[in-house]
Design a protein around this motif. Structure first.
Motif, PDB file in Angstrom:
ATOM      1  N   ALA B 379      34.199 -94.280  95.719  1.00 34.74           N
ATOM      2  CA  ALA B 379      33.211 -95.360  95.840  1.00 34.74           C
ATOM      3  C   ALA B 379      32.586 -95.396  97.231  1.00 34.74           C
ATOM      4  O   ALA B 379      31.434 -95.798  97.400  1.00 34.74           O
ATOM      5  N   HIS B 384      26.433 -89.370  95.237  1.00 32.47           N
ATOM      6  CA  HIS B 384      25.551 -90.002  94.241  1.00 32.47           C
ATOM      7  C   HIS B 384      25.869 -91.476  94.065  1.00 32.47           C
ATOM      8  O   HIS B 384      27.008 -91.846  93.810  1.00 32.47           O
ATOM      9  N   ALA B 385      24.811 -92.286  94.156  1.00 32.55           N
ATOM     10  CA  ALA B 385      24.996 -93.736  94.055  1.00 32.55           C
ATOM     11  C   ALA B 385      25.634 -94.130  92.728  1.00 32.55           C
ATOM     12  O   ALA B 385      26.469 -95.034  92.661  1.00 32.55           O
ATOM     13  N   GLY B 386      25.239 -93.464  91.660  1.00 25.59           N
ATOM     14  CA  GLY B 386      25.775 -93.794  90.336  1.00 25.59           C
ATOM     15  C   GLY B 386      27.279 -93.579  90.286  1.00 25.59           C
ATOM     16  O   GLY B 386      28.023 -94.392  89.720  1.00 25.59           O
ATOM     17  N   GLU B 387      27.738 -92.493  90.897  1.00 21.52           N
ATOM     18  CA  GLU B 387      29.174 -92.213  90.918  1.00 21.52           C
ATOM     19  C   GLU B 387      29.908 -93.227  91.780  1.00 21.52           C
ATOM     20  O   GLU B 387      31.015 -93.652  91.451  1.00 21.52           O
ATOM     21  N   ARG B 388      29.266 -93.556  92.897  1.00 19.80           N
ATOM     22  CA  ARG B 388      29.901 -94.564  93.762  1.00 19.80           C
ATOM     23  C   ARG B 388      30.061 -95.879  93.009  1.00 19.80           C
ATOM     24  O   ARG B 388      31.107 -96.521  93.049  1.00 19.80           O
ATOM     25  N   GLN B 389      29.020 -96.254  92.310  1.00 22.60           N
ATOM     26  CA  GLN B 389      29.021 -97.506  91.555  1.00 22.60           C
ATOM     27  C   GLN B 389      30.091 -97.483  90.452  1.00 22.60           C
ATOM     28  O   GLN B 389      30.846 -98.432  90.278  1.00 22.60           O
ATOM     29  N   ALA B 390      30.151 -96.380  89.735  1.00 21.58           N
ATOM     30  CA  ALA B 390      31.142 -96.272  88.653  1.00 21.58           C
ATOM     31  C   ALA B 390      32.564 -96.325  89.211  1.00 21.58           C
ATOM     32  O   ALA B 390      33.456 -96.976  88.635  1.00 21.58           O
ATOM     33  N   SER B 392      33.517 -97.710  91.990  1.00 28.42           N
ATOM     34  CA  SER B 392      33.778 -99.049  92.493  1.00 28.42           C
ATOM     35  C   SER B 392      34.131 -99.997  91.341  1.00 28.42           C
ATOM     36  O   SER B 392      35.048-100.815  91.437  1.00 28.42           O
ATOM     37  N   GLN B 393      33.408 -99.838  90.243  1.00 29.77           N
ATOM     38  CA  GLN B 393      33.667-100.681  89.073  1.00 29.77           C
ATOM     39  C   GLN B 393      35.073-100.424  88.517  1.00 29.77           C
ATOM     40  O   GLN B 393      35.791-101.356  88.148  1.00 29.77           O
ATOM     41  N   SER B 396      37.681-101.858  90.815  1.00 32.06           N
ATOM     42  CA  SER B 396      37.656-103.316  90.703  1.00 32.06           C
ATOM     43  C   SER B 396      38.342-103.799  89.423  1.00 32.06           C
ATOM     44  O   SER B 396      39.018-104.828  89.411  1.00 32.06           O
ATOM     45  N   ASP B 464      31.419-108.171  81.774  1.00 30.68           N
ATOM     46  CA  ASP B 464      30.376-107.129  81.792  1.00 30.68           C
ATOM     47  C   ASP B 464      30.208-106.495  80.422  1.00 30.68           C
ATOM     48  O   ASP B 464      29.737-105.358  80.300  1.00 30.68           O
TER      49      ASP B 464
END
Lengths: 602, 602
Positions: B379, B384-390, B392-393, B396, B464
């Motif tokens: 994260a 890649h932002a998408g990978e970071r976001q995934a 992080s999710q 979490s 979500d």
């Protein structure tokens, strides 16, 4: 909000008068023709008053102060001696002792209720008089005439306290490894005891003027193993033959343990050095004599589990109704009002689950624990030998279940209650953390809970070909049939379910028995789960009968309304644990169990 | 027999190199091009050396000595300050801090392993530096330039220690009820803080020259509820503008709590009286800033659960192999020898069950806990932002599961280990009872375990629309498919089983979601069981992948042989708990949950 212990007299009355209907049985016993429900209640009310006024107030302070070991002697916390003197003066030690032996001759059932109260109020304080009944029973059964004449009255009345000296450093669960020895002292027509004992509760203290130790040791010609153990009475103080004066025997307390809990109860390391001792019962048969003490003690320990759960439950209830945090997500139908901006945490679903778990456990256990007391009375007083024998067998089967299941639940209940208190639960002043610490020992002593599992399954279920178990299941299926015949659909479901549980127990017992023929280890793999399985069966039995009674009670009596609610809850949620244990037993029947190896750390 | 803590470096290497294969990912990160398995091992070995030599030896002594509160100041136990100075001097606080911020820039994964070691070695000592990372992250994200320039370096390096001041007597889980207030002090371009805070870990101590408090309080124009809370930095000592000298701020420690455990960590009652404070982040948005601290803290607490379980597990193993009691009923196939007259208790089936339970829990949890650390690295560092976001999710979603499930298991593990020690477990000197007491707090702080359950189910799963859960299940079913394709029949079974568990989780989640539409309370009734259900799913995932790896390892390497044994055991026995939790959730979907009422006591 009061966090003081209050004895659950209403529920005790329910169990004695309705769940068991003990008064009906008392009427058939000649010695108890004057005993009825009102009189029993009066006894319990007096006990509750004594316990809440004199014993409970010392619990937290005793934990903080602890015991001291100074100059080879143990000092108990402030107030303990006075409370003990009051206990003896009021005659509580002899409540259920036979009138012939100087007691009041009341039912064991009431004694069981008293034990529950004492444990809930102050477990550490209870440790001191905890062995009085066992020692009394042991000397009544196996003591010489002289012992019964000279020592028994003082022991039975509580004037002198007693200990049970089994454990040695190398010998805990395995008494075959005991080394303490006895050599003949012809001059005194007695024996000299030498050896070290550990974990001796009340090995020394300042509560009574003498302390009588019951010690396991080996005679010179003793075979090895448990068949070479003899039991001796070894007083701390003896009378010198020549001078007639009181002199110290060779009994030395060498220190007290720093423990997790029970800090107000001294756990002593004892050294016996040429201590004069007198043989109880036959040589090499000491374990049999000692078992008389241990069986009595095991039911007491079971009731400690109930007492801890009760104290934890009532404190959690009190706190959860007082503590206001967060708006409730819903207003349960039986709350009778809308919760405000922030609600008592008793309204939050996670807390309702815990509170109902606590309640269904402790109230169900109370019924079963008292039922064992009832069977002990039947075993002692029934006119027909066959009935006495059957009752004794039933009590003997139920005792290890109650000891292990109730104590494990008592510790779990204290921890659950602590969770209700949140961070406050971790602080000494709310008392819950003390209950967690104090309750933990009950899973260890008087035979670890694993020993109880083996005693139950190997000795008492498989050992008699399943006879005792079938007798228990007959009681349970009888109740199941009564419930299943009801017009109330929840009760009918409970009856059908209870019957199915009993059938599952019989089926899995047969499977274990058959599997054991070719796989000797099998019962040992599943013993703990088997014990818990029977524990859940007994709680289901308790709640089915409770529901049946509560459905016949006045609709608007809140006591019975709550019984119905708790019974419904029990069958909907906690009883799922029965299936969990059943699965684990089935896994044990199927799967091998490897040796755990060494843990790899680096 | 040594009961000293030893870091499980072999298993840590297994998880990092094989279970996660973190080195493969490190190679793709520019900042970590020099980092490989050998270097990571070297870091962990150094950490293990420091922890076992400097921190662990203070654990038991610190518990006995405790903290003292004298003349308004807190004194920590002997040796704590020196150990802390060594910790800071060696740079351990900044292990995973970005190089830009003055840190060493190593992976969070290694930090997670360090946290596990510290918690196992000495949980109470760990409490002091426990908030350094959270405070650092909070100031990095929300602090003013001046704060980052003047205070951050001292906080991040550990030169000054920090606290998190949330709780007030009336506001524990419910921060909406907080009352502490801030009023403007124009002369200092700052705020004056007034209020009382309780349960503040390290609110005062003698470890560092200054203590920086992060305090939640309300501005004069604050709305009620949690949306009116602002976060302030309030140092114990400040510099006087005129004299340039160090003067005391209005921060007073009023006492320390007497607790069940963590006796070497001061839990303080704090009074802020016109204390100068500086606003962190935006007004009324303090909770968002504080959450940065709390999320970091929750994973640390999860690893405390793993550390406690590890310490308990290795002590129980050591004791069970040393303690000899009773002849074994059988010689398990992998024992490699006949047990003698009396056998190590590690051979007795009830003890084998406990030892394997402990091991399968702690080793499975380690894989999952470190996996969360890995996702935090992804994260933070993935291109890649998408990978970071995934990532992080996923982290979490996993954090509340790990916090509640691991801490509950850590306490249960300590209690199970205590049972292996028998009566000795109840005595302080064997250390197990301390672990029971110390571990219990982790179920309460940083959000009670019930709060974690709600966070998981209501906020992160239902909140979500199930997206994060589906991503987790995709990882798990991917592993299941790999296992199910194996030629080994036990691994194939594990894969098929794991796939079925994932399907059950998806099914019951849908059921909860649908039921919630008409029954708002439903998710709250089942949240705790749901969290545990996912915990067991994750352990099954951990052991399926472990078994797959271990089957490809050399047959005669005992490390992998024991992994295979433990994996087989896990699927045969402990995983039955998944079905138990599933049943309880289904009960919660079906059955209503009444209000528990008042307990009737007399």
């Amino acid at each position: 909000m009061s966090l003081d212990y209050r004895a659950p007299l209403r529920d005790m009355r329910f169990v004695i008068d309705e769940w068991i209907d003990a008064p009906a049985w008392w009427r058939s016993v000649p010695a108890w023709e004057d005993l009825d429900s009102a009189m029993a209640q009066q006894v319990l009310e007096e006990a509750a008053r004594f316990v809440t006024e004199r014993i409970a107030p010392l619990n937290s302070a005793g934990d903080l102060e602890g015991c001291r070991f100074e100059n080879g002697e143990v000092l108990t916390p402030t107030g303990f001696r006075e409370a003990y003197e009051g206990f003896v003066a009021a005659g509580w030690p002899t409540l259920a002792l036979d009138v012939d032996a100087g007691g009041q001759g009341l039912p064991q059932l009431l004694e069981v209720a008293l034990q529950e109260m004492l444990a809930a109020a102050n477990h550490a304080w209870l440790m001191s008089p905890g062995l009085t009944h066992g020692a009394t029973a042991c000397l009544l059964a196996h003591g010489s005439d002289a012992m019964r004449r000279d020592w028994l009255p003082k022991i039975a009345s509580g004037e002198w306290l007693t200990t049970m000296c089994l454990t040695e450093p190398q010998a805990g669960s395995d008494l075959a490894l005991l080394r303490a020895r006895a050599t003949a002292d012809a001059a005194h027509d007695a024996w000299r005891i030498d050896g070290n004992k550990i974990f001796i509760s009340g090995g020394d203290h300042d509560l009574t003027d003498n302390i009588v130790h019951l010690v396991l040791a080996r005679l010179p010609d003793a075979p090895t193993g448990t068949k070479g153990l003899s039991l001796f009475v070894v007083p701390k103080w003896i009378v010198d033959d020549s001078s007639g004066k009181r002199v110290a025997n060779g009994v030395h307390c060498e220190g007290i343990e720093k423990k997790m809990g029970l800090k107000a109860s001294p756990t002593c390391s004892m050294r016996f050095e040429q201590a004069l001792g007198w043989l109880v019962g036959e040589p090499h048969r000491g374990l049999a004599s000692m078992f008389v003490m241990m069986n009595a003690a095991r039911l007491q320990v079971a009731m400690q589990g109930v007492g801890h759960a009760q104290l934890a439950c009532q404190r959690a209830h009190a706190y959860a109704h007082e503590r206001v945090q967060m708006r409730a997500v819903s207003a349960p139908a039986n709350y009778g009002g809308e919760p405000g901006q922030a609600a008592p945490i008793a309204l939050h679903p996670a807390m309702r689950r815990i509170l109902l778990d606590l309640r269904s456990t402790v109230e169900g256990e109370r019924a079963i624990g008292y039922w064992i007391g009832y069977w002990l009375d039947v075993a002692a007083r029934h006119p027909h030998a066959g009935e006495r024998q059957a009752a004794s067998q039933l009590a003997s089967l139920l005792t290890p279940i109650a000891k292990a299941f109730f104590t494990a639940n008592g510790f779990a209940a204290a921890s659950s209650a602590l969770q209700v208190f949140g961070g406050y639960g971790y602080i000494h002043e709310y008392g819950v953390e003390q209950t967690v610490r104090d309750s933990r020992v009950a899973m260890l002593y008087e035979g670890t809970n694993e020993i109880q599992g083996i005693d139950l399954l190997v000795r008492k279920v498989l050992g008699d070909g399943g006879e005792a178990l079938r007798a228990l299941l007959a009681h349970i299926t009888g109740e199941a049939a009564r419930c299943a015949a009801s017009g109330d659909c929840a009760l009918r479901d409970a009856g059908v379910r209870l019957d199915a549980l009993a059938a599952s127990v019989q089926r899995v017992t047969n499977e274990i028995e058959q599997g054991s023929a070719s796989d000797r280890e099998l019962p040992y793999r599943v013993a703990d789960d088997y014990l818990a399985l029977l524990g859940w069966l007994l709680l289901a039995f308790a709640w089915a009968r409770t529901l049946r009674i509560a459905l016949n009670a006045p609709v608007d009596d809140p006591f019975y309304a709550e019984k119905r609610i708790t019974a419904h809850y029990f069958f909907a949620y906690p009883l799922a644990a029965f299936d969990h244990r059943l699965k684990l037993i089935e896994a044990g029947c199927r799967a091998s169990l490897p040796y755990a190896g060494q843990a790899f750390v680096d």
